[in-house]
Design an enzyme around this catalytic site. Sequence first.
Site, short mmCIF file in Angstrom:
data_model
loop_
_atom_site.label_atom_id
_atom_site.label_comp_id
_atom_site.label_asym_id
_atom_site.label_seq_id
_atom_site.Cartn_x
_atom_site.Cartn_y
_atom_site.Cartn_z
N SER A 165 0.31 -1.75 0.27
CA SER A 165 0.12 0.20 0.06
C SER A 165 0.93 1.24 -0.11
O SER A 165 0.55 1.88 -0.66
CB SER A 165 -1.06 -0.16 1.39
OG SER A 165 -0.27 -0.61 2.00
N GLU A 166 2.09 0.85 0.85
CA GLU A 166 2.58 2.33 0.70
C GLU A 166 4.90 2.46 0.69
O GLU A 166 4.50 0.90 1.39
CB GLU A 166 2.93 3.18 1.71
CG GLU A 166 1.43 4.03 2.21
CD GLU A 166 0.93 5.21 1.47
OE1 GLU A 166 1.85 5.68 0.63
OE2 GLU A 166 -0.03 5.16 1.12
N THR A 167 5.32 2.53 -0.06
CA THR A 167 7.09 2.36 0.24
C THR A 167 6.90 3.86 0.40
O THR A 167 6.50 4.97 -0.84
CB THR A 167 7.18 2.40 -1.53
OG1 THR A 167 6.66 0.70 -1.62
CG2 THR A 167 8.34 2.21 -1.45
#
Length: 261
Positions: A47-49
């Site tokens: 969902s996030e980097t």
Amino acid sequence: MAQEIPLYQVDAFTSEVFGGNPAAICPLENWFDDDLLQSIAVENNLSETAFFVRDGDDFHLRWFTPGAEVDLCGHATLATSYVISTYLEPGRDVMGFQSRSGRLEVTREGDLYTLNFPVLQSETIDCPALLREALDGEVLETRDGMDMIAVLNDEASVRGLKPDFGKIAELETRGVIVTAQGTDCDFVSRFFAPKHGIPEDPVTGSAHCLLAPLWAEKLGKTKMTARQLSARGGELLVELKGDRVLISGRAAPYMTGTITV
């Protein structure tokens, strides 16, 4: 010539691996082109980097979903703080981040990390027909802010919801938060952002910047316990302090490695 980028994967808002929300964290010496950062986020498929570069005593922090760069992300900020205080500067207990949402600060006390984030306001609106269709259930109240909020009847309604992601993606909003009063915590929520390649986010720190003032008003209290009812699940401590929200949680390391680009 190939370049190597350190990669850490950390589960945030949980004390055990395979729980909470996984984030990929990449410390950088300097910024790469945005297209490369976005490609790495797509390849990581989380969902996030988060990417960060040192900025004096602070760090410049950016967050990418598989679909786009975003203005605010809680779980990847917590995970970044874990990486800094555990691997890069062991023992550091205060971390400042320059971001699209202004300066953010994270403090560490033992294994508990507390994010100091801005309050995000929302306003009551009539429930859009598309949202009601997407949720296929009774919506008690609808608010619009950075994300759209749908207040449901009870915790069971939130837990059992099977939304239409296609309809949610058509809404003019970053994502949709569904929420209700909790049975053994103050409030529960789930978060859907299919427009950004995240059908359901496991634990969403930034959503609680909207939920904190909403539930503080409803419950008449400023310190609250919250649970996100995704399959992985997550637990947060939330405190409303003026125009800031303190969001606390733990983290568990899953993987360290190297990206070659």
